[in-house]
Design an enzyme around this catalytic site. Structure first.
Site, PDB file in Angstrom:
ATOM      1  N   SER A   8       0.886  -1.337  -0.059  1.00 15.20           N
ATOM      2  CA  SER A   8       0.068   0.206   0.306  1.00 15.20           C
ATOM      3  C   SER A   8       0.910   1.210   0.012  1.00 15.20           C
ATOM      4  O   SER A   8       1.565   1.434   0.841  1.00 15.20           O
ATOM      5  CB  SER A   8      -1.018  -0.041   1.241  1.00 15.20           C
ATOM      6  OG  SER A   8      -1.449   1.437   1.388  1.00 15.20           O
ATOM      7  N   HIS A  33      -1.326  -1.303  -3.975  1.00 13.47           N
ATOM      8  CA  HIS A  33      -2.528  -0.858  -3.560  1.00 13.47           C
ATOM      9  C   HIS A  33      -2.761   0.729  -3.300  1.00 13.47           C
ATOM     10  O   HIS A  33      -1.579   1.020  -2.806  1.00 13.47           O
ATOM     11  CB  HIS A  33      -2.523  -1.854  -2.373  1.00 13.47           C
ATOM     12  CG  HIS A  33      -3.902  -1.519  -1.753  1.00 13.47           C
ATOM     13  ND1 HIS A  33      -5.013  -2.581  -1.926  1.00 13.47           N
ATOM     14  CD2 HIS A  33      -4.049  -0.761  -0.540  1.00 13.47           C
ATOM     15  CE1 HIS A  33      -6.004  -2.287  -1.003  1.00 13.47           C
ATOM     16  NE2 HIS A  33      -5.623  -1.197  -0.152  1.00 13.47           N
ATOM     17  N   ASP A  35      -4.779   3.577  -1.781  1.00 16.40           N
ATOM     18  CA  ASP A  35      -5.901   3.786  -0.807  1.00 16.40           C
ATOM     19  C   ASP A  35      -6.578   5.126  -0.884  1.00 16.40           C
ATOM     20  O   ASP A  35      -5.959   6.269  -0.496  1.00 16.40           O
ATOM     21  CB  ASP A  35      -5.491   3.705   0.709  1.00 16.40           C
ATOM     22  CG  ASP A  35      -5.168   2.266   1.169  1.00 16.40           C
ATOM     23  OD1 ASP A  35      -5.956   1.501   0.971  1.00 16.40           O
ATOM     24  OD2 ASP A  35      -3.888   1.924   1.422  1.00 16.40           O
ATOM     25  N   MET A  37      -9.281   7.857   0.159  1.00 14.17           N
ATOM     26  CA  MET A  37     -10.097   8.264   1.173  1.00 14.17           C
ATOM     27  C   MET A  37     -10.737   9.531   1.154  1.00 14.17           C
ATOM     28  O   MET A  37      -9.898  10.638   0.347  1.00 14.17           O
ATOM     29  CB  MET A  37      -9.455   8.069   2.494  1.00 14.17           C
ATOM     30  CG  MET A  37      -8.439   6.959   2.604  1.00 14.17           C
ATOM     31  SD  MET A  37      -7.722   7.049   4.249  1.00 14.17           S
ATOM     32  CE  MET A  37      -6.715   5.224   4.120  1.00 14.17           C
ATOM     33  N   HIS A  66      -8.435   0.797  -4.027  1.00 16.28           N
ATOM     34  CA  HIS A  66      -9.375   0.535  -2.842  1.00 16.28           C
ATOM     35  C   HIS A  66     -10.174   1.810  -2.431  1.00 16.28           C
ATOM     36  O   HIS A  66      -9.499   2.920  -1.811  1.00 16.28           O
ATOM     37  CB  HIS A  66      -8.417   0.164  -1.481  1.00 16.28           C
ATOM     38  CG  HIS A  66      -9.147  -0.121  -0.620  1.00 16.28           C
ATOM     39  ND1 HIS A  66      -8.709  -0.314   0.873  1.00 16.28           N
ATOM     40  CD2 HIS A  66     -10.595  -0.178   0.036  1.00 16.28           C
ATOM     41  CE1 HIS A  66      -9.603  -0.593   1.752  1.00 16.28           C
ATOM     42  NE2 HIS A  66     -10.706  -0.587   1.270  1.00 16.28           N
ATOM     43  N   MET A  68     -12.300   4.085  -0.356  1.00 12.43           N
ATOM     44  CA  MET A  68     -13.063   4.113   0.871  1.00 12.43           C
ATOM     45  C   MET A  68     -13.837   5.626   0.904  1.00 12.43           C
ATOM     46  O   MET A  68     -13.184   6.857   1.438  1.00 12.43           O
ATOM     47  CB  MET A  68     -11.884   4.235   2.000  1.00 12.43           C
ATOM     48  CG  MET A  68     -11.223   2.908   2.328  1.00 12.43           C
ATOM     49  SD  MET A  68      -9.611   2.828   3.264  1.00 12.43           S
ATOM     50  CE  MET A  68      -8.621   3.139   1.738  1.00 12.43           C
ATOM     51  N   MET A 137     -11.283  -6.169   5.488  1.00 16.00           N
ATOM     52  CA  MET A 137     -10.425  -5.251   6.347  1.00 16.00           C
ATOM     53  C   MET A 137     -10.071  -5.965   7.790  1.00 16.00           C
ATOM     54  O   MET A 137     -10.913  -6.420   8.519  1.00 16.00           O
ATOM     55  CB  MET A 137     -11.272  -4.223   6.487  1.00 16.00           C
ATOM     56  CG  MET A 137     -11.558  -3.422   5.361  1.00 16.00           C
ATOM     57  SD  MET A 137     -10.131  -2.836   4.322  1.00 16.00           S
ATOM     58  CE  MET A 137      -9.308  -1.830   5.669  1.00 16.00           C
ATOM     59  N   GLY A 142      -8.884   3.797   7.184  1.00 16.68           N
ATOM     60  CA  GLY A 142      -8.730   5.111   7.510  1.00 16.68           C
ATOM     61  C   GLY A 142      -7.168   5.647   7.547  1.00 16.68           C
ATOM     62  O   GLY A 142      -6.775   6.572   7.035  1.00 16.68           O
ATOM     63  N   PHE A 143      -6.383   4.563   8.256  1.00 19.88           N
ATOM     64  CA  PHE A 143      -4.971   4.852   8.373  1.00 19.88           C
ATOM     65  C   PHE A 143      -4.122   3.902   8.148  1.00 19.88           C
ATOM     66  O   PHE A 143      -4.660   2.504   8.458  1.00 19.88           O
ATOM     67  CB  PHE A 143      -5.038   5.552   9.833  1.00 19.88           C
ATOM     68  CG  PHE A 143      -5.958   6.687  10.336  1.00 19.88           C
ATOM     69  CD1 PHE A 143      -5.375   7.862   9.848  1.00 19.88           C
ATOM     70  CD2 PHE A 143      -7.263   6.419  10.825  1.00 19.88           C
ATOM     71  CE1 PHE A 143      -6.081   9.161   9.957  1.00 19.88           C
ATOM     72  CE2 PHE A 143      -7.750   7.673  10.845  1.00 19.88           C
ATOM     73  CZ  PHE A 143      -7.422   9.012  10.552  1.00 19.88           C
ATOM     74  N   GLY A 144      -3.070   4.207   7.953  1.00 18.60           N
ATOM     75  CA  GLY A 144      -2.308   2.883   8.005  1.00 18.60           C
ATOM     76  C   GLY A 144      -1.357   2.660   9.436  1.00 18.60           C
ATOM     77  O   GLY A 144      -1.767   3.430  10.234  1.00 18.60           O
ATOM     78  N   ASP A 172      -6.402  -6.614   4.323  1.00 18.57           N
ATOM     79  CA  ASP A 172      -5.853  -5.281   4.355  1.00 18.57           C
ATOM     80  C   ASP A 172      -5.935  -4.722   5.640  1.00 18.57           C
ATOM     81  O   ASP A 172      -7.146  -4.456   6.364  1.00 18.57           O
ATOM     82  CB  ASP A 172      -6.600  -4.369   3.369  1.00 18.57           C
ATOM     83  CG  ASP A 172      -6.204  -3.200   3.267  1.00 18.57           C
ATOM     84  OD1 ASP A 172      -5.139  -2.707   3.618  1.00 18.57           O
ATOM     85  OD2 ASP A 172      -6.984  -2.083   2.440  1.00 18.57           O
ATOM     86  N   GLY A 174      -2.810  -3.955   8.857  1.00 18.43           N
ATOM     87  CA  GLY A 174      -1.881  -4.440  10.187  1.00 18.43           C
ATOM     88  C   GLY A 174      -1.283  -5.832   9.797  1.00 18.43           C
ATOM     89  O   GLY A 174      -0.866  -6.735  10.314  1.00 18.43           O
ATOM     90  N   SER A 195       2.920  -0.363   5.990  1.00 17.75           N
ATOM     91  CA  SER A 195       3.998  -0.139   6.749  1.00 17.75           C
ATOM     92  C   SER A 195       5.041  -1.327   6.972  1.00 17.75           C
ATOM     93  O   SER A 195       6.337  -0.892   6.909  1.00 17.75           O
ATOM     94  CB  SER A 195       3.603   0.219   8.259  1.00 17.75           C
ATOM     95  OG  SER A 195       2.320  -0.106   8.761  1.00 17.75           O
TER      96      SER A 195
HETATM   97  C1  DX5 Z   1      -6.433   1.461   5.709  1.00 19.08           C
HETATM   98  C2  DX5 Z   1      -6.090   0.959   4.192  1.00 19.08           C
HETATM   99  C3  DX5 Z   1      -4.709   0.077   4.446  1.00 19.08           C
HETATM  100  C4  DX5 Z   1      -3.480   0.544   4.955  1.00 19.08           C
HETATM  101  C5  DX5 Z   1      -2.638  -0.633   5.395  1.00 19.08           C
HETATM  102  O1  DX5 Z   1      -7.527   2.227   5.570  1.00 19.08           O
HETATM  103  O2  DX5 Z   1      -7.151   0.502   3.391  1.00 19.08           O
HETATM  104  O3  DX5 Z   1      -4.545  -0.491   2.894  1.00 19.08           O
HETATM  105  O4  DX5 Z   1      -2.669   1.391   3.796  1.00 19.08           O
HETATM  106  O5  DX5 Z   1      -1.558  -0.099   6.179  1.00 19.08           O
HETATM  107  P1  DX5 Z   1      -0.878  -1.095   7.102  1.00 19.08           P
HETATM  108  O6  DX5 Z   1      -0.395  -2.297   6.363  1.00 19.08           O
HETATM  109  O7  DX5 Z   1       0.074  -0.029   7.698  1.00 19.08           O
HETATM  110  O8  DX5 Z   1      -1.854  -1.572   8.212  1.00 19.08           O
HETATM  111 ZN    ZN Z   2      -6.492  -0.712   1.586  1.00 20.98          ZN
END
Ligand code: DX5
Ligand code: ZN
Length: 228
Positions: A8, A33, A35, A37, A66, A68, A137, A142-144, A172, A174, A195
């Site tokens: 991502s 990937h 993201d 948002m 993706h 969102m 999910m 919303g966040f990495g 997707d 963690g 990450s």
């Molecule tokens: C979260 C995103 C993910 C995110 C994953 O809302 O959809 O794709 O980037 O990031 P990590 O792998 O750091 O959880």
């Molecule tokens: Zn994603």
């Protein structure tokens, strides 16, 4: 089972995305990937169609977008036109997921459906013949960099629902070397990781290769043990 790793770019260096994409692809990434948002469906704002068009020439593999966002339908043409290969919409994003998935395919891209951790597998049962990818999910979107939320039973259930359809089962949020095994053993074949892929990149892109291989190997060995 073939395990795909989809970095991502949310965790990449935004000021140098062309290079970042080339680096992870050279190090074995199977898809990129992206993201998207909207600050409404999720509490964060990222990329739009013009951004996707700008990075598209740097992607040699697959552009996995993706969404969102809510509503989805008014933006489908724009993201398809930006060169997405897969457009994934959330089942929670509106009342008409069936129409949305039809519209994504009609725009000429593959269609994906994503489910938040609080949404049961049954929510997508009526649309299984309309999708090329299901995204489970394992964080609230919303966040990495968030903590992994186990969804093993749901992943197994969706693996059974897929049967012999050619649908990718993506996970997707963690995902890293310590969680990849669990999701692959449950039946996931496509692992998004932000990450866990881009960490360490400051010391050179070879780290990305170690990270990607580490995730893939953890997933492969767990899937083999599980009989996948
Ligand atoms: C979260 C995103 C993910 C995110 C994953 O809302 O959809 O794709 O980037 O990031 P990590 O792998 O750091 O959880
Ligand atoms: Zn994603």
């Amino acid at each position: 089972m073939t395990i795909r790793v989809a970095p991502s770019i949310l965790a990449a260096d935004f000021a140098d995305l062309g290079k970042e994409i080339q680096a992870v692809e050279a190090q074995g990434a199977d898809m990129i990937h992206v993201d998207v948002m909207d600050g409404h469906f999720v509490p964060n704002l990222t990329f739009g169609p013009a951004f996707c068009s700008a990075i598209r020439p740097h992607i040699k593999t697959v552009m996995d977008v993706h969404l969102m966002i809510s509503p989805v339908d008014p933006m489908i043409e724009a993201f398809a036109g930006a060169g997405a290969n897969i457009l994934t919409a959330h089942v929670e994003a509106g009342p008409h997921i069936h129409r949305t998935l039809q519209a994504i395919r009609a725009a000429g891209t593959k269609a994906g459906v994503a489910l938040n951790p609080g949404t049961p597998a049954a929510a997508i049962a009526p649309v299984m013949d309309l999708v090329d990818l299901v995204c489970v999910m394992t964080v609230n979107p919303g966040f990495g960099g968030q903590k992994f939320i186990s969804q093993s039973r749901k992943i197994s259930e969706i693996r059974r629902m897929i049967g012999d359809r050619p649908i990718l089962l993506e996970v997707d949020g963690g995902v890293d070397q310590s969680t990849a095994g669990e999701v692959a053993a449950a039946g996931a074949d496509t692992l998004v990781a932000g990450s866990a892929v881009f960490r360490g990149g400051a010391s050179g892109p070879a780290d990305y290769g170690d990270n990607i291989r580490g995730i893939r190997e953890a997933a492969r060995s767990a899937a083999t043990v599980a009989g996948g």
